[in-house]
Motif scaffolding. Structure first.
Motif, PDB file in Angstrom:
ATOM      1  N   PRO A 103       4.877  26.590  53.535  1.00 19.32           N
ATOM      2  CA  PRO A 103       5.810  27.718  53.368  1.00 19.32           C
ATOM      3  C   PRO A 103       7.223  27.227  53.092  1.00 19.32           C
ATOM      4  CG  PRO A 103       5.377  27.350  55.691  1.00 19.32           C
ATOM      5  CD  PRO A 103       4.507  26.384  54.943  1.00 19.32           C
ATOM      6  N   ASP A 104       8.030  28.075  52.526  1.00 19.70           N
ATOM      7  CA  ASP A 104       9.417  27.695  52.245  1.00 19.70           C
ATOM      8  C   ASP A 104      10.223  27.482  53.518  1.00 19.70           C
ATOM      9  OD1 ASP A 104       8.968  27.702  49.546  1.00 19.70           O
ATOM     10  OD2 ASP A 104       9.661  29.758  49.239  1.00 19.70           O
ATOM     11  N   ASP A 105       9.712  27.976  54.673  1.00 19.33           N
ATOM     12  CA  ASP A 105      10.387  27.702  55.949  1.00 19.33           C
ATOM     13  C   ASP A 105      10.461  26.206  56.226  1.00 19.33           C
ATOM     14  OD1 ASP A 105      10.508  30.499  57.599  1.00 19.33           O
ATOM     15  OD2 ASP A 105       8.746  30.410  56.310  1.00 19.33           O
ATOM     16  N   CYS A 106       9.471  25.471  55.734  1.00 20.02           N
ATOM     17  CA  CYS A 106       9.470  24.011  55.883  1.00 20.02           C
ATOM     18  C   CYS A 106      10.298  23.428  54.751  1.00 20.02           C
ATOM     19  CB  CYS A 106       8.041  23.471  55.854  1.00 20.02           C
ATOM     20  SG  CYS A 106       7.926  21.717  56.237  1.00 20.02           S
ATOM     21  N   VAL A 107      11.508  23.002  55.067  1.00 24.07           N
ATOM     22  CA  VAL A 107      12.497  22.669  54.036  1.00 24.07           C
ATOM     23  C   VAL A 107      12.033  21.518  53.151  1.00 24.07           C
ATOM     24  CG1 VAL A 107      14.878  21.952  53.647  1.00 24.07           C
ATOM     25  CG2 VAL A 107      14.347  23.532  55.498  1.00 24.07           C
ATOM     26  N   VAL A 114       2.602  24.492  47.097  1.00 26.81           N
ATOM     27  CA  VAL A 114       4.024  24.804  47.286  1.00 26.81           C
ATOM     28  C   VAL A 114       4.451  25.804  46.216  1.00 26.81           C
ATOM     29  CG1 VAL A 114       4.526  22.538  48.269  1.00 26.81           C
ATOM     30  CG2 VAL A 114       4.821  22.904  45.822  1.00 26.81           C
ATOM     31  N   SER A 115       5.586  26.440  46.432  1.00 28.62           N
ATOM     32  CA  SER A 115       6.119  27.365  45.433  1.00 28.62           C
ATOM     33  C   SER A 115       6.541  26.592  44.189  1.00 28.62           C
ATOM     34  CB  SER A 115       7.305  28.137  46.006  1.00 28.62           C
ATOM     35  OG  SER A 115       8.321  27.257  46.444  1.00 28.62           O
ATOM     36  N   ALA A 116       6.456  27.239  43.037  1.00 25.14           N
ATOM     37  CA  ALA A 116       6.721  26.569  41.764  1.00 25.14           C
ATOM     38  C   ALA A 116       8.121  25.995  41.704  1.00 25.14           C
ATOM     39  CB  ALA A 116       6.501  27.556  40.613  1.00 25.14           C
ATOM     40  N   LEU A 140       8.246  22.375  43.134  1.00 22.82           N
ATOM     41  CA  LEU A 140       7.120  21.486  42.831  1.00 22.82           C
ATOM     42  C   LEU A 140       7.565  20.049  42.577  1.00 22.82           C
ATOM     43  CD1 LEU A 140       4.111  21.119  42.353  1.00 22.82           C
ATOM     44  CD2 LEU A 140       4.471  21.802  39.968  1.00 22.82           C
ATOM     45  N   ALA A 141       8.545  19.839  41.706  1.00 21.12           N
ATOM     46  CA  ALA A 141       8.969  18.478  41.361  1.00 21.12           C
ATOM     47  C   ALA A 141       9.523  17.754  42.576  1.00 21.12           C
ATOM     48  CB  ALA A 141      10.003  18.519  40.237  1.00 21.12           C
ATOM     49  N   THR A 142      10.363  18.439  43.333  1.00 22.35           N
ATOM     50  CA  THR A 142      10.945  17.824  44.536  1.00 22.35           C
ATOM     51  C   THR A 142       9.858  17.512  45.551  1.00 22.35           C
ATOM     52  OG1 THR A 142      12.996  19.047  44.203  1.00 22.35           O
ATOM     53  CG2 THR A 142      12.609  18.147  46.394  1.00 22.35           C
ATOM     54  N   ALA A 143       8.917  18.448  45.707  1.00 21.05           N
ATOM     55  CA  ALA A 143       7.846  18.259  46.688  1.00 21.05           C
ATOM     56  C   ALA A 143       6.968  17.063  46.333  1.00 21.05           C
ATOM     57  CB  ALA A 143       7.002  19.521  46.788  1.00 21.05           C
ATOM     58  N   LYS A 144       6.721  16.847  45.051  1.00 24.20           N
ATOM     59  CA  LYS A 144       5.906  15.699  44.635  1.00 24.20           C
ATOM     60  C   LYS A 144       6.551  14.387  45.068  1.00 24.20           C
ATOM     61  CE  LYS A 144       3.381  17.498  40.613  1.00 24.20           C
ATOM     62  NZ  LYS A 144       3.188  17.386  39.146  1.00 24.20           N
TER      63      LYS A 144
END
Length: 454
Positions: free
Chosen positions: A76-80, A117-119, A122-126
């Protein structure tokens, strides 16, 4: 895997009597082709990175026990950032099964983790997931070494692990064997290892990727592969866990591995003092006087205070050869620190305020929590020797602080940080978010510190 806070609406298939979304709550719903695990997160305002890490670890372990081999985690977006979720899953799923029978060893294991994750992120999360996976890999590798029994993980075997790391990572490795230790005058390491057929080693790892002229940072660790206490022998009940007396040195291996895998752009050296503290006719005794590699002399009062003796040589070697801007040392040094802080926190001892504040802050985020304890001249009077520079044991009062103050003598004018990890280095029994054994404490903490260090 879906996370829910206490104020989130429940899915239609779940009643409030079976799942309240409090911390630690879990419930599984079954669909036609899959199942969903809902994980309670409790109060939204209290969620911190380590809350996400522990919740993910507990949930991943629960699903693996249920036979899952692939887990999809909705972030979720709550998890920064996604790194605590990735670390939670990978660290939580680790288990030491090298010597188990085939039936227990071959239980289903999770082989794939997918993050949703939300679109927009995506790049940051990867990239966050990549870095977290590499840090977790280094941590679990050092846990594997830490859990290995002492008849197998001897000082020579630990040195072989360091060589293997160097060969696959571009790290430079140098091993000082007994003849080299004699030549260097390392009387502390040699004395502690003198009672064992498994001779001591000093392991030196170099990762010099900083700009020309930039200073070196040194990480130093104690790796007593088994500690009987020597002639000041330990109680039998304490013996089986003494393979974990090498966890400071194992942490240094993990830190060096993470630094290389993550491409740390600074000059870093790791120094590990490794010996086995046993008893035979050649073993050192209370009353002996030892000389370390920089000429300081130590009167031995207690052979079970051996860690500070091997570390004295290691710290002095780092100081003399590299003149680092900081010596950061980790060791399972004193039971006194564990009595003071329990098993969830390590003690941090330093006068270097910038490092202390940054390490404590990072530790709150990584879940490797620290508590500042004093270090100072007031502890030195009890270690004053009539026949040598210093005694290796002071008063029972303030034992953790006197041990830290002893070590600081060998750092001399170099800023020095001592982490006493005796409490959190190992886990006594399985808990929902982790298995029994080596915890991996310190690898992610120090790696992140090194990346943030100016």
């Amino acid at each position: 895997m879906i996370f829910l806070f206490a104020d989130d609406p429940l899915p239609p298939a779940i009643g409030p009597d079976e799942f309240a979304a409090e911390t630690g709550d879990m419930v599984i719903t079954h669909g036609e082709k899959d199942r969903t695990l809902y994980v309670g997160m409790g109060d939204r305002s209290k969620a911190k990175p380590h809350t996400w890490r522990k919740a993910t670890a507990s949930a991943a372990r629960h699903l693996e026990k249920k036979g899952s081999t692939r887990i999809q985690i909705h972030v979720p977006d709550d998890c920064v950032t996604v790194d605590p979720i990735v670390e939670g899953a990978l660290l939580g799923l680790y288990r030491y099964d090298r010597f188990l029978d085939e039936k227990r060893k071959n239980k289903p294991k999770v082989a794939n983790l997918d993050l949703v994750v939300s679109a927009s992120r995506l790049a940051t999360a990867k990239e966050e997931a990549r870095q977290a996976a590499l840090a977790s890999k280094a941590t679990n590798w050092m846990r594997e070494i830490g859990n290995t029994p002492p008849n197998i993980m001897t000082p020579a075997a630990l040195a072989a692990q360091a060589k293997a790391l160097a060969s696959r990572s571009g790290i430079q490795c140098r091993i000082l064997e007994p003849a080299d230790l004699e030549k260097e005058g390392m009387g502390g390491i040699l004395a502690v290892g003198s009672g064992s057929v498994n001779t001591p080693r000093l392991i030196v790892l170099e990762w010099m990727k900083g700009e020309p002229g930039e200073p070196v940072t040194a990480v130093v660790g104690k790796a007593i592969t088994f500690d009987s206490g020597g002639y000041c022998i330990k109680p039998p009940a304490s013996m089986p866990e003494m393979k974990f007396d090498k966890m400071g040195g194992c942490a240094v291996l993990g830190i060096m591995a993470a630094a290389a895998d993550l491409g740390l752009r600074r000059n870093l050296v790791g120094v590990i003092a490794s010996a086995e503290n046993l008893i035979d006719g050649e073993a050192y005794r209370p009353g002996d006087v030892l000389t370390t590699c920089d000429g300081k002399t130590v009167e031995v009062i207690d052979t079970d205070a051996e860690g500070r003796l091997v570390l004295a040589d290691a710290i002095a070697h780092a100081r003399q050869k590299y003149r680092p801007d900081l010596i950061l040392e980790m060791s399972t040094l004193t039971g006194a620190c564990m009595v003071a802080l329990g098993t969830d926190r390590a003690g941090i001892f330093t006068d270097h305020e910038p490092s202390r504040e940054k390490l404590i802050r990072i530790g709150e985020s990584t879940g490797e929590r620290l508590w500042h304890l004093p270090i100072g001249d007031e502890y030195e009077e009890a270690m004053r020797s009539d026949i040598a520079f210093i005694k290796n044991l002071g008063s029972r009062q303030g034992g953790a602080s006197s041990a830290a103050s002893f070590l600081r003598k060998w750092a001399e004018d170099i800023p020095f940080v001592h982490l006493d990890i005796a409490g959190p280095a190992s886990i006594e029994k399985d808990v929902p978010h982790a298995c029994k054994g080596a915890s991996g404490f310190g690898v992610r903490l120090i790696t992140r510190f090194l990346f943030e260090k100016p």
